[in-house]
Motif scaffolding. Structure first.
Motif, PDB file in Angstrom:
ATOM      1  N   GLY A  30       0.834  -1.195   0.000  1.00 18.64           N
ATOM      2  CA  GLY A  30       0.000   0.000   0.000  1.00 18.64           C
ATOM      3  C   GLY A  30       0.869   1.246   0.000  1.00 18.64           C
ATOM      4  O   GLY A  30       2.049   1.196   0.379  1.00 18.64           O
ATOM      5  N   GLY A  31       0.317   2.346  -0.464  1.00 16.23           N
ATOM      6  CA  GLY A  31       1.016   3.624  -0.364  1.00 16.23           C
ATOM      7  C   GLY A  31       2.179   3.816  -1.311  1.00 16.23           C
ATOM      8  O   GLY A  31       3.045   4.646  -1.068  1.00 16.23           O
ATOM      9  N   VAL A  32       2.216   3.058  -2.402  1.00 16.57           N
ATOM     10  CA  VAL A  32       3.353   3.179  -3.329  1.00 16.57           C
ATOM     11  C   VAL A  32       3.043   4.062  -4.540  1.00 16.57           C
ATOM     12  O   VAL A  32       3.929   4.349  -5.345  1.00 16.57           O
ATOM     13  CB  VAL A  32       3.838   1.793  -3.825  1.00 16.57           C
ATOM     14  N   THR A  35      -2.841   4.330  -6.923  1.00 13.67           N
ATOM     15  CA  THR A  35      -4.031   5.148  -7.174  1.00 13.67           C
ATOM     16  C   THR A  35      -3.645   6.492  -7.785  1.00 13.67           C
ATOM     17  O   THR A  35      -4.280   6.961  -8.740  1.00 13.67           O
ATOM     18  CB  THR A  35      -4.810   5.338  -5.856  1.00 13.67           C
ATOM     19  N   THR A  36      -2.599   7.097  -7.247  1.00 13.60           N
ATOM     20  CA  THR A  36      -2.126   8.378  -7.767  1.00 13.60           C
ATOM     21  C   THR A  36      -1.762   8.239  -9.243  1.00 13.60           C
ATOM     22  O   THR A  36      -2.056   9.117 -10.061  1.00 13.60           O
ATOM     23  CB  THR A  36      -0.905   8.840  -6.940  1.00 13.60           C
ATOM     24  N   THR A  37      -1.142   7.108  -9.581  1.00 12.22           N
ATOM     25  CA  THR A  37      -0.750   6.887 -10.968  1.00 12.22           C
ATOM     26  C   THR A  37      -1.968   6.584 -11.846  1.00 12.22           C
ATOM     27  O   THR A  37      -2.046   7.063 -12.980  1.00 12.22           O
ATOM     28  CB  THR A  37       0.315   5.767 -11.052  1.00 12.22           C
ATOM     29  N   ILE A 237       8.538   9.627 -11.173  1.00  8.99           N
ATOM     30  CA  ILE A 237       7.597  10.598 -10.605  1.00  8.99           C
ATOM     31  C   ILE A 237       8.229  11.175  -9.340  1.00  8.99           C
ATOM     32  O   ILE A 237       8.507  10.428  -8.395  1.00  8.99           O
ATOM     33  CB  ILE A 237       6.242   9.922 -10.260  1.00  8.99           C
ATOM     34  N   PRO A 238       8.482  12.469  -9.300  1.00  8.16           N
ATOM     35  CA  PRO A 238       9.115  13.060  -8.119  1.00  8.16           C
ATOM     36  C   PRO A 238       8.152  13.125  -6.948  1.00  8.16           C
ATOM     37  O   PRO A 238       6.937  13.135  -7.138  1.00  8.16           O
ATOM     38  CB  PRO A 238       9.470  14.473  -8.585  1.00  8.16           C
ATOM     39  N   ARG A 239       8.706  13.140  -5.751  1.00 14.49           N
ATOM     40  CA  ARG A 239       7.874  13.461  -4.599  1.00 14.49           C
ATOM     41  C   ARG A 239       7.490  14.936  -4.734  1.00 14.49           C
ATOM     42  O   ARG A 239       8.347  15.785  -4.917  1.00 14.49           O
ATOM     43  CB  ARG A 239       8.650  13.227  -3.303  1.00 14.49           C
TER      44      ARG A 239
HETATM   45  P1  ADP Z   1      -1.494   3.258  -3.302  1.00 19.62           P
HETATM   46  O1  ADP Z   1      -2.678   3.401  -4.201  1.00 19.62           O
HETATM   47  O2  ADP Z   1      -0.407   2.418  -3.882  1.00 19.62           O
HETATM   48  O3  ADP Z   1      -1.880   2.777  -1.931  1.00 19.62           O
HETATM   49  P2  ADP Z   1      -1.446   6.152  -3.328  1.00 19.62           P
HETATM   50  O4  ADP Z   1      -1.421   6.499  -4.751  1.00 19.62           O
HETATM   51  O5  ADP Z   1      -2.750   6.246  -2.618  1.00 19.62           O
HETATM   52  O6  ADP Z   1      -0.822   4.703  -3.102  1.00 19.62           O
HETATM   53  O7  ADP Z   1      -0.343   7.051  -2.604  1.00 19.62           O
HETATM   54  C1  ADP Z   1      -0.121   6.969  -1.196  1.00 19.62           C
HETATM   55  C2  ADP Z   1       0.033   8.370  -0.615  1.00 19.62           C
HETATM   56  O8  ADP Z   1       1.174   8.995  -1.160  1.00 19.62           O
HETATM   57  C3  ADP Z   1      -1.140   9.279  -0.945  1.00 19.62           C
HETATM   58  O9  ADP Z   1      -1.387  10.089   0.158  1.00 19.62           O
HETATM   59  C4  ADP Z   1      -0.646  10.111  -2.124  1.00 19.62           C
HETATM   60  O10 ADP Z   1      -1.255  11.388  -2.167  1.00 19.62           O
HETATM   61  C5  ADP Z   1       0.836  10.210  -1.822  1.00 19.62           C
HETATM   62  N1  ADP Z   1       1.636  10.307  -3.048  1.00 19.62           N
HETATM   63  C6  ADP Z   1       1.621   9.466  -4.091  1.00 19.62           C
HETATM   64  N2  ADP Z   1       2.504   9.845  -5.026  1.00 19.62           N
HETATM   65  C7  ADP Z   1       3.102  10.973  -4.565  1.00 19.62           C
HETATM   66  C8  ADP Z   1       4.126  11.840  -5.077  1.00 19.62           C
HETATM   67  N3  ADP Z   1       4.709  11.624  -6.251  1.00 19.62           N
HETATM   68  N4  ADP Z   1       4.489  12.896  -4.312  1.00 19.62           N
HETATM   69  C9  ADP Z   1       3.908  13.114  -3.114  1.00 19.62           C
HETATM   70  N5  ADP Z   1       2.955  12.339  -2.581  1.00 19.62           N
HETATM   71  C10 ADP Z   1       2.551  11.265  -3.291  1.00 19.62           C
END
Ligand code: ADP
Ligand code: MG
Length: 283
Positions: A30-32, A35-37, A237-239
């Motif tokens: 989780g948290g990788v 979803t954001t992608t 993808i940068p933080r």
């Molecule tokens: P997953 O779907 O794999 O669990 P998420 O896409 O929900 O992961 O991302 C986990 C957390 O990290 C979320 O709070 C999201 O907003 C944050 N996050 C994801 N990508 C980045 C990024 N490139 N920079 C900063 N925060 C990010």
């Protein structure tokens, strides 16, 4: 002119022929950035002219929420589709981004595995739903890309996604344990390939939350590139704080702040994904 129109004018590419390409965003961690992608790669692809459907397969429904779909607009969800009570078409709703639609999820999805029990077609529910959607495709549902946002586990939902997909796109967070779990994921892909879906491939690995000032981030990038070679996309993808702020406004980062480094990175990734598709198709 909206920002999305602006991107379209600047980056427009001919929509991909032969459709749709079905890609799963998968990683049991989780948290990788799955979803954001899903949200932002989907938005970027749509912005440059592709017609995109995101399928939210995570009971948490973060992709749906992040795209501004409130709970009340989820009368028909991916749960109803997988349980067999509705066609996928009925779960699709529009987003604020032109050419980007989503089939939203609800918490009900977490009970699906138990409810389906050992039904013979339980791993093929999503594949069958997408096939039915394609057969009856209207202009509105004639997608060039379907992106499936998987839950953080290798359960029946993820197996449904893999069985329905052409390829897997793996987000890996640039942190110490990045590679941990990757071999298990690759093993699952291999199992699905040999049993449920012979055409399944790894589309690529996208490094997320990269921080160039952090030595550890750079070391992780070097390790992953050494281990996975050309499977790793050039784009990282940068933080970026804008990326993490955007979902609370129910907006993709490209709409929230088109000019930030996060938006630029997702546009670049979309171009690279399309490029890789062309190469794959040429072979
Ligand atoms: P997953 O779907 O794999 O669990 P998420 O896409 O929900 O992961 O991302 C986990 C957390 O990290 C979320 O709070 C999201 O907003 C944050 N996050 C994801 N990508 C980045 C990024 N490139 N920079 C900063 N925060 C990010
Ligand atoms: Mg997620």
């Amino acid at each position: 002119m909206t920002v999305m129109d602006q991107v379209y004018q600047e980056h427009r590419a001919p929509a991909s022929p032969g459709h749709p390409r079905i890609l799963s965003l998968a990683n049991q961690k989780g948290g990788v950035g799955k979803t954001t992608t899903a949200i932002n790669l989907g938005t970027a692809l749509a912005a440059i002219g592709e017609r995109v459907l995101i399928v939210d397969l995570d009971p948490q429904g973060n992709a749906s929420t992040g795209l501004g779909i409130d709970r009340h607009s989820r009368n028909v969800s991916t749960y109803d589709v997988l349980i067999g009570e509705a066609p996928l078409r009925d779960a699709v709703v529009a987003t604020a981004v032109p050419r980007l639609q989503i089939a939203a999820s609800t918490m009900d999805l977490s009970g699906l595995e138990l409810e389906l029990g050992s039904t013979r077609d339980r791993a093929f529910r999503l594949r069958n739903a997408i096939t039915a959607l394609n057969i009856d495709a209207t202009e509105a549902t004639d997608y060039t890309y379907v992106l499936i946002d998987c839950p953080p586990s290798l359960n029946l939902l993820t197996v449904n996604a893999m069985a329905a997909s052409d390829a897997i796109l793996v987000p890996l967070q640039c942190e110490f344990f990045a590679l941990e779990g990757l071999s298990q994921l690759l093993q699952t892909v291999e199992q699905v390939r040999s049993t449920l879906n012979p055409k399944l491939s790894i589309h690529g690995i996208v490094l997320t939350m990269f921080d160039s000032r952090n030595n550890l981030s750079n070391q992780v990038v070097a390790d992953v590139r050494q281990f996975m070679g050309s499977k790793v996309y050039n784009t990282m993808i940068p933080r970026n704080v804008r990326i993490s702020e955007a979902p609370s406004y129910g907006k993709p980062v490209l709409v929230y702040d088109l000019k930030c480094v996060g938006s630029e990175a997702y546009l670049k990734l979309a171009t690279e994904v399309i490029e890789r598709e062309r190469t794959l198709r040429a072979h």
